[in-house]
Design a protein around this motif. Sequence first.
Motif, short mmCIF file in Angstrom:
data_model
loop_
_atom_site.label_atom_id
_atom_site.label_comp_id
_atom_site.label_asym_id
_atom_site.label_seq_id
_atom_site.Cartn_x
_atom_site.Cartn_y
_atom_site.Cartn_z
N ARG A 46 3.29 10.06 0.60
CA ARG A 46 4.48 9.22 0.67
C ARG A 46 5.05 9.17 2.08
O ARG A 46 5.40 8.11 2.59
CB ARG A 46 5.56 9.76 -0.27
N ASN A 61 8.25 -5.11 0.03
CA ASN A 61 7.60 -4.32 -1.00
C ASN A 61 6.12 -4.67 -1.14
O ASN A 61 5.35 -3.91 -1.71
CB ASN A 61 8.30 -4.53 -2.35
N GLN A 64 4.09 -2.15 0.79
CA GLN A 64 4.13 -0.87 0.08
C GLN A 64 3.22 -0.92 -1.15
O GLN A 64 2.47 0.02 -1.42
CB GLN A 64 5.57 -0.56 -0.34
N SER A 65 3.25 -2.02 -1.88
CA SER A 65 2.41 -2.16 -3.07
C SER A 65 0.94 -2.17 -2.70
O SER A 65 0.11 -1.53 -3.36
CB SER A 65 2.77 -3.44 -3.82
N SER A 68 -0.14 1.31 -1.82
CA SER A 68 -0.19 2.13 -3.03
C SER A 68 -1.44 1.83 -3.84
O SER A 68 -2.12 2.74 -4.33
CB SER A 68 1.04 1.89 -3.89
N THR A 100 -1.37 5.23 -8.15
CA THR A 100 -0.66 4.07 -7.60
C THR A 100 0.82 4.12 -7.96
O THR A 100 1.68 3.89 -7.12
CB THR A 100 -1.29 2.76 -8.11
N LYS A 101 1.11 4.44 -9.21
CA LYS A 101 2.51 4.52 -9.66
C LYS A 101 3.25 5.63 -8.93
O LYS A 101 4.38 5.44 -8.49
CB LYS A 101 2.54 4.75 -11.18
N SER A 104 3.82 4.69 -5.23
CA SER A 104 4.75 3.58 -5.01
C SER A 104 6.16 3.89 -5.46
O SER A 104 7.09 3.18 -5.11
CB SER A 104 4.26 2.33 -5.74
N LYS A 105 6.34 4.97 -6.23
CA LYS A 105 7.67 5.32 -6.71
C LYS A 105 8.55 5.70 -5.53
O LYS A 105 8.21 6.52 -4.72
CB LYS A 105 7.61 6.51 -7.67
N LYS A 106 9.70 5.05 -5.47
CA LYS A 106 10.65 5.34 -4.40
C LYS A 106 11.69 6.30 -4.94
O LYS A 106 12.21 6.11 -6.02
CB LYS A 106 11.34 4.07 -3.91
#
Length: 126
Positions: A46, A61, A64-65, A68, A100-101, A104-106
């Motif tokens: 991260r 985003n 970022q996606s 991820s 991936t989840k 990508s989680k902020k």
Amino acid sequence: METIYNIETLNQRIQLLENRQDEEWCAIKDEIDDIKENLKPLNLIRNTIEEINETVGFKGNIAQSAISIGIGYLAKRFVVGKTDSTVKNIFGTLLQLVVTKLVSKKEDPSDDDEHEESKQYEPSRE
């Protein structure tokens, strides 16, 4: 440093120094816990992604996606590799989705505050 002439003053000084030592040890332990947290693989990934975004200047985003998804794909290829097994492919796809989840989680501390406030102000059901 002042000279101490009686035992009571000496004992008070010793107690103050012991309290100071305890506070410093607690601060050191907290710092070690923070370092451990930052060295977890997911947090390293991260932080690296955030640094890349800041360096390159990605603001949206979408970047970022994409990063991820790329890391999820690499995790799948690293763990499962190329295989003809359906079970391994399913496992790899699930692994890719999870990684991936997670990447990508902020983490936004203000979100936690909002959730806690909404719980506090819920009307009671009677």
